[in-house]
Design an enzyme around this catalytic site. Structure first.
Site, PDB file in Angstrom:
ATOM      1  CB  SER A 107      -0.322   3.011   9.538  1.00 26.36           C
ATOM      2  OG  SER A 107      -0.562   1.619   9.688  1.00 26.36           O
ATOM      3  CE1 TYR A 130      -4.079  -2.921   5.777  1.00 25.92           C
ATOM      4  CE2 TYR A 130      -2.784  -2.085   7.599  1.00 25.92           C
ATOM      5  CZ  TYR A 130      -2.894  -2.454   6.273  1.00 25.92           C
ATOM      6  OH  TYR A 130      -1.814  -2.351   5.441  1.00 25.92           O
ATOM      7  CB  THR A 156      -5.924  -0.483   3.458  1.00 27.53           C
ATOM      8  OG1 THR A 156      -5.328   0.776   3.742  1.00 27.53           O
ATOM      9  CG2 THR A 156      -4.958  -1.321   2.635  1.00 27.53           C
ATOM     10  CE  LYS A 231      -2.599   3.366   1.152  1.00 26.51           C
ATOM     11  NZ  LYS A 231      -2.020   2.025   1.200  1.00 26.51           N
ATOM     12  CG  HIS A 255      -0.167  -2.268   0.470  1.00 28.95           C
ATOM     13  ND1 HIS A 255      -1.384  -2.404   1.108  1.00 28.95           N
ATOM     14  CD2 HIS A 255       0.748  -2.179   1.470  1.00 28.95           C
ATOM     15  CE1 HIS A 255      -1.196  -2.404   2.419  1.00 28.95           C
ATOM     16  NE2 HIS A 255       0.095  -2.269   2.659  1.00 28.95           N
TER      17      HIS A 255
HETATM   18  C1  FNR Z   1       3.051   0.541   3.675  1.00 25.37           C
HETATM   19  N1  FNR Z   1       1.766   0.768   3.179  1.00 25.37           N
HETATM   20  C2  FNR Z   1       0.694   0.711   4.045  1.00 25.37           C
HETATM   21  N2  FNR Z   1      -0.550   0.932   3.565  1.00 25.37           N
HETATM   22  C3  FNR Z   1      -1.610   0.906   4.401  1.00 25.37           C
HETATM   23  O1  FNR Z   1      -2.732   1.113   3.957  1.00 25.37           O
HETATM   24  N3  FNR Z   1      -1.432   0.648   5.735  1.00 25.37           N
HETATM   25  C4  FNR Z   1      -0.226   0.404   6.273  1.00 25.37           C
HETATM   26  O2  FNR Z   1      -0.088   0.191   7.449  1.00 25.37           O
HETATM   27  C5  FNR Z   1       0.885   0.406   5.391  1.00 25.37           C
HETATM   28  N4  FNR Z   1       2.145   0.116   5.859  1.00 25.37           N
HETATM   29  C6  FNR Z   1       3.219   0.190   5.027  1.00 25.37           C
HETATM   30  C7  FNR Z   1       4.491  -0.052   5.532  1.00 25.37           C
HETATM   31  C8  FNR Z   1       5.583   0.068   4.705  1.00 25.37           C
HETATM   32  C9  FNR Z   1       6.928  -0.196   5.260  1.00 25.37           C
HETATM   33  C10 FNR Z   1       5.426   0.463   3.361  1.00 25.37           C
HETATM   34  C11 FNR Z   1       6.598   0.635   2.452  1.00 25.37           C
HETATM   35  C12 FNR Z   1       4.161   0.663   2.854  1.00 25.37           C
HETATM   36  C13 FNR Z   1       1.566   1.200   1.791  1.00 25.37           C
HETATM   37  C14 FNR Z   1       1.643   2.712   1.689  1.00 25.37           C
HETATM   38  O3  FNR Z   1       0.529   3.321   2.255  1.00 25.37           O
HETATM   39  C15 FNR Z   1       1.729   3.184   0.235  1.00 25.37           C
HETATM   40  O4  FNR Z   1       0.701   2.588  -0.495  1.00 25.37           O
HETATM   41  C16 FNR Z   1       3.079   2.891  -0.423  1.00 25.37           C
HETATM   42  O5  FNR Z   1       4.119   2.956   0.502  1.00 25.37           O
HETATM   43  C17 FNR Z   1       3.334   3.862  -1.547  1.00 25.37           C
HETATM   44  O6  FNR Z   1       4.465   3.518  -2.250  1.00 25.37           O
HETATM   45  P1  FNR Z   1       5.925   4.151  -2.017  1.00 25.37           P
HETATM   46  O7  FNR Z   1       5.755   5.660  -1.933  1.00 25.37           O
HETATM   47  O8  FNR Z   1       6.448   3.562  -0.772  1.00 25.37           O
HETATM   48  O9  FNR Z   1       6.640   3.715  -3.230  1.00 25.37           O
END
Ligand code: FNR
Length: 466
Positions: A107, A130, A156, A231, A255
């Site tokens: 991330s 980001y 993203t 994404k 997300h």
């Molecule tokens: C995320 N996700 C996420 N996506 C992204 O592009 N950058 C990020 O920094 C984050 N940070 C983040 C933190 C937390 C705590 C969560 C739960 C999710 C989204 C992540 O990449 C992904 O899309 C989802 O987590 C997928 O779903 P599941 O496997 O958590 O159900």
């Protein structure tokens, strides 16, 4: 920890171990959390059509992702601030991913920098981006990721504003004081301010560029030669634009249900479900344009020619055609013994049969709408959101995904047991996926087909097999 038998069990342990603010941040979805539940429920509504008596003594789980060979199509999604889960944070995740022979996505908001993660050793890694208002910061960061050996950028696109996660607002979520968004150290962007609501929401409002749009893909391409994965795609329309914009792939993602609530589960977006009316319209249009010539060729009575093009009628015509089509096939088999007039009849019936096949294609096409169809096999479609079982991985692949990413399972296992936890999560998913392949009769990823699953929108199938 030995008693853990599936990925989901880590969550309860994490909940016990973590401060409430941290657990809530990891676990929450947006607003009513409808999509959060739906991400799981939608997987549960897809069933298997297993094939039997296939020699499954050898099963190959390997996948090629953007040209990189990986041990399985199960990868790690970017999740922010992993050191809140465990002191080793992203280091542990990176090591576990490498050990499993799969890809980790780091991330932008990691608590370890791109260089630090690279220093953990070899491994195929993607960098999640980001886009900040200050484009110089972005350009610098992308170059650093590239230099650190990251192989792709996951851009993203679903977060111009942070989704409303009510637990974070209640908890006044902020990064614990000993941690920093390590990629931004020294840039005065590494800390979240204390606010009266979610510290992350304020950070996003202050720093993230809401003006981000499709043109910025071209801009990003000017600053990096890395492949770009978009994404956060959920529609066929955006898939087509991403394809035109030169994306190397898309990640179907909501997300983790943390942005817009009441979007469909990601597994439901691979094939968008059309209403029966929409299918009727497609069929109607097709029949209107085809029927005149067809009926003329068949010399059917005039009354039949002017039949009312309603779906019920259309389908009864379809049945009629099938019946006749069968006759024609039968006649064809009897071949040589036909009289001249019956040969003429066969020609006519074959025309009907051909039309029927074409008609079912129209219906199939109308159903087969959605992201996968729109990608036309030209770019890979990945998926994340709610993947908790090997069966989920299989279902995603059967519906056309090239691979899946997991988010929360990594955070919860990291919190429970550090690197060992993440390793175990990857191993359990791998084992379950392999088991699913064996029990459905698939020996390699390319043998996993659409016919191995049945979805709700398959049920009114007009022509399952021709
Ligand atoms: C995320 N996700 C996420 N996506 C992204 O592009 N950058 C990020 O920094 C984050 N940070 C983040 C933190 C937390 C705590 C969560 C739960 C999710 C989204 C992540 O990449 C992904 O899309 C989802 O987590 C997928 O779903 P599941 O496997 O958590 O159900």
């Amino acid at each position: 920890m030995e008693m853990i038998t599936n990925v989901t069990e880590y969550e309860a342990i994490a909940k016990e171990k973590l401060p409430k603010m941290v657990y809530d941040y990891y676990a929450s979805g947006a607003e009513d959390q409808w999509t959060l539940e739906e991400n799981r429920n939608a997987f549960a509504r897809i069933l298997f059509r297993p094939r039997i008596l296939v020699d499954v003594s050898r099963i190959d789980l390997t996948a090629t992702i953007l040209g990189f060979k990986v041990s399985m199509p199960i990868m790690i999604a970017p999740t922010a601030m992993q050191k809140m889960a465990h002191p080793e944070g992203e280091f542990a995740t990176a090591r576990a991913a490498s050990a499993a022979g799969t890809i980790m996505t780091l991330s932008s908001w990691a608590t370890s920098s791109v260089e630090e993660v690279a220093s953990t050793g070899p491994g195929i890694r993607f960098f999640q981006l980001y886009v900040f208002k200050d484009r110089n910061v972005v350009a610098q960061l992308v170059r650093r990721a590239e230099r650190a050996g990251f192989k792709a950028i996951a851009l993203t696109v679903d977060t111009p504003i942070l989704g409303r996660r009510e637990a974070d607002i209640k908890n006044r979520f902020t990064l614990p004081p000993h941690l920093i968004l390590k990629n931004f150290e020294g840039l005065d962007l590494g800390k979240l301010d204390k606010t009266s609501d979610s510290g992350l929401a304020s950070y996003v409002a202050g720093q993230i560029d809401r003006s981000l749009n499709w043109k910025d893909i071209s801009w990003l391409q000017t600053i990096t030669s890395l492949p770009i994965l978009v994404k956060g795609v959920l529609t066929a329309e955006d898939t087509r634009i991403a394809l035109k914009a030169g994306a190397a792939g898309i990640i179907v993602s909501n997300h983790g249900a943390r942005q817009l609530d009441y979007v469909p589960a990601t597994i439901s977006a691979l094939e968008e479900q059309l209403s029966l009316e929409e299918v009727e319209v497609a069929l109607h249009d097709y029949l209107v344009c085809k029927s005149n010539s067809l009926l003329k060729r068949l010399r059917l009575p005039k009354a039949r020619r002017s039949f009312n093009m309603k779906f019920d009628k259309a389908s009864s015509v379809g049945e009629d055609i099938v019946a006749r089509g069968r006759v024609s096939t039968h006649d064809n088999i009897r071949g040589r013994r036909r009289s001249k007039s019956s040969r003429q009849r066969v020609v006519a019936l074959s025309a009907i049969e051909a039309e029927y096949i074409a008609m079912t294609e129209v219906v199939k096409e109308a159903y087969e709408y959605g992201v996968v169809k729109a990608a036309e096999g030209r770019i890979p479609v990945f998926l994340d959101g709610g993947v908790r079982r090997g069966t989920d991985v299989f279902k995603a692949l059967a519906l056309g995904a090239a691979g899946v990413f997991i988010g929360r399972p990594v955070l919860f296992s990291l919190a429970a047991d550090g690197e060992a936890g993440v390793r175990k999560v990857l191993q359990m998913l791998r084992d379950e996926f392999e088991l699913t392949m064996a029990l459905t009769g698939c020996r390699s990823l390319k043998e996993i087909s659409r016919d191995h699953v049945i979805t709700e929108w398959d049920r009114p199938r007009i022509a399952p097999k021709l």
